[in-house]
Structure formats: C-alpha cells, structure tokens
Design a protein around this motif. Structure first.
Motif, PDB file in Angstrom:
ATOM      1  N   TYR A 102      44.428  39.926  17.132  1.00  0.00           N
ATOM      2  CA  TYR A 102      43.244  39.116  16.282  1.00  0.00           C
ATOM      3  C   TYR A 102      42.589  39.911  15.852  1.00  0.00           C
ATOM      4  O   TYR A 102      42.137  39.519  14.738  1.00  0.00           O
ATOM      5  CB  TYR A 102      43.934  37.696  17.005  1.00  0.00           C
ATOM      6  CG  TYR A 102      43.612  37.372  15.612  1.00  0.00           C
ATOM      7  CD1 TYR A 102      44.808  36.323  15.098  1.00  0.00           C
ATOM      8  CD2 TYR A 102      42.227  36.554  15.575  1.00  0.00           C
ATOM      9  CE1 TYR A 102      44.538  35.378  13.662  1.00  0.00           C
ATOM     10  CE2 TYR A 102      42.230  35.496  14.470  1.00  0.00           C
ATOM     11  CZ  TYR A 102      43.191  35.136  13.774  1.00  0.00           C
ATOM     12  OH  TYR A 102      42.895  33.937  12.696  1.00  0.00           O
ATOM     13  N   SER A 111      49.490  40.101  15.443  1.00  0.00           N
ATOM     14  CA  SER A 111      48.830  39.658  16.037  1.00  0.00           C
ATOM     15  C   SER A 111      48.792  37.887  16.304  1.00  0.00           C
ATOM     16  O   SER A 111      48.280  37.764  17.020  1.00  0.00           O
ATOM     17  CB  SER A 111      47.046  39.819  15.841  1.00  0.00           C
ATOM     18  OG  SER A 111      47.445  39.859  14.359  1.00  0.00           O
ATOM     19  N   ASN A 112      49.099  37.608  15.147  1.00  0.00           N
ATOM     20  CA  ASN A 112      49.391  36.052  14.991  1.00  0.00           C
ATOM     21  C   ASN A 112      50.414  36.088  15.823  1.00  0.00           C
ATOM     22  O   ASN A 112      50.085  34.604  16.315  1.00  0.00           O
ATOM     23  CB  ASN A 112      49.877  35.312  13.429  1.00  0.00           C
ATOM     24  CG  ASN A 112      48.270  35.879  12.365  1.00  0.00           C
ATOM     25  OD1 ASN A 112      47.326  34.931  12.706  1.00  0.00           O
ATOM     26  ND2 ASN A 112      48.081  36.897  11.719  1.00  0.00           N
TER      27      ASN A 112
END
Length: 260
Positions: A102, A111-112
């Motif tokens: 992230y 990444s989220n």
C-alpha cells in the motif's frame, strides 16, 4: 441467525481469488521466480508458492507483485489453522506485506484489496472492541480498490461480507458502533450485501464461494426463490479443490432444505 453467522464465517479466505497484479509490476530479474510462484499458486500449492514469493522479497523487499501475493497467501493459509495464535502469526505477516504494498501504490486495487483482506482476517479473531475498530477500516480500502478496478470480484465479495456483518450487528455492537464510529452500521443492509455479492459473481462466475455466501444471505432474507436459483447455479460449476467440494456439499444440503 446464529446458524448463518457460523456458515458465513466458515472458510473465510479459501474461496477468494488471488490478486491479479497488473502487468509491469514485476521487477526485472525476478520474472522467472514470479512465474514459478504463479504456477504453484495456480496448482493450489499455496505454501510452496508463498516460499517462492518470500524468496523474491528477501532479495527485493519492494517487489509489488510478491508483496500482494505473499499477503494474500498468508491470509489464506492462516485461515486454515484452528489455533488463534497460529492464525495471528500469518495474519500479522499478511498485514505487514499489505501495508508495504500500500505504501508503494496506495491507489491500486490490489494493494487496497489485500489491506482489506488482512484486516478482515485480524478482525475475525479479535476482541469485540478491536474487531469493530478494524471492521470500520475495511470499507475505505474496499471502496478504493473498486474505484481503481470495478471488476475486482474478490473486492466485491469482501464488500458483500462487510455489508452483511455490519447489517447484522447485535445490540451491544450497534451501540458501540454509534459511540465510536458514528453508527456506520446504519448505512449497511442485507440488500447491499446481496448487490455486492452479485457483482462478485458477475466478474468471477466460477467461484463457488460467492454463490454460497449469496445463498446464505438470501436465505436469511427469506427470499427462497432467489436462494434456490443461486444454489442451482453453484452446483453447475466445475470444481477442483477440497474446499470447493466442501462448499458444493453444503450447497446441496441447503438446496434440499429449501425445496422441502
């Protein structure tokens, strides 16, 4: 309701799809290792795949693809243990890798997603206050993942589970949510959960986990017709893993109960 919570928390991670990191994310020099890890993952050899991804990270700590996949695998592997301490060992590593990914790319859907996934895992074995606190953070990461990629089926699935959980908090949890987070649970409903799970199926119609979770929510809403239709669709899927076969068995049992 108790039965549904038990069912919907079973095999939390095993049915989810691994992150499909965008092309160009791999670092030069590690392509062969990443390809090997991806092949192992595709063949359901999770532990072996994780070993290779962590081999890449030992030499290249900022490799974005390896960070996302290692985080995902720690979440999935950790969920298989019965012991909470072993679970947390993996979930903590999942969150650490997700946090690093992230930091590298805070707007990317993967990444989220792995951030939301690792937090969901930690919430599952946390105390009531920490669970609410962590659960409250999950939504923002899922919203960001879907803003970047509306076709991220795994993010839709996790969002559906989030809506369901928040829509069915007990009285004490609702009171705590209002006091600590401004009543975020009041913005969630079973209907929201259904819509999100339907989107997950739309973008990945081969994942039986999505059908199973949707059927559970529909059953809780007493929408028997939609529940039956969902279960019938689930039972047409081609299955390969032990976890998928277990979910198919549960779908068959639920369908038999619905048509009585």
């Amino acid at each position: 309701m108790k039965r549904l919570f038990k069912a919907i928390t079973f095999i939390l991670i095993l049915g989810l799809s691994a992150p499909a990191v965008k092309a160009g994310a791999a670092e030069s020099g590690y392509d062969k290792l990443l390809q090997r890890a991806e092949q192992l993952l595709s063949n359901y050899k999770d532990s072996e795949a994780l070993t290779v991804y962590e081999e890449v990270l030992a030499a290249a700590p900022d490799n974005y693809e390896a960070l996302c996949k290692a985080s995902f695998l720690h979440s999935r592997i950790g969920d298989r243990y019965n012991d909470d301490s072993r679970k947390m060992e993996h979930f903590s590593k999942a969150k650490a890798y997700a946090s690093h990914a992230y930091e590298i790319n805070p707007t990317d859907d993967e990444s989220n997603y792995v951030m939301a996934l690792s937090l969901s895992c930690i919430a599952m074995i946390s105390g009531p206050k920490q669970r609410l606190s962590v659960t409250n953070q999950i939504k923002s990461f899922l919203d960001a993942a879907l803003a970047d990629n509306q076709e991220n089926a795994a993010a839709w699935h996790l969002l559906g589970r989030w809506y369901y959980k928040m829509a069915n908090l007990n009285f004490a949890e609702i009171a705590a949510s209002k006091m600590l987070f401004g009543g975020v649970c009041e913005k969630a409903s079973n209907e929201d959960a259904v819509k999100a799970l339907q989107m997950a199926i739309k973008y990945n119609p081969q994942n039986i986990r999505y059908y199973y979770d949707l059927a559970n929510v529909l059953q809780d809403m007493n929408d028997h017709k939609a529940c039956i239709s969902t279960l019938e669709q689930a039972l047409t899927l081609h299955l390969e893993t032990r976890e998928e076969l277990e979910l198919s068995r549960r779908c068959k049992i639920m369908l038999q109960e619905q048509v009585r």
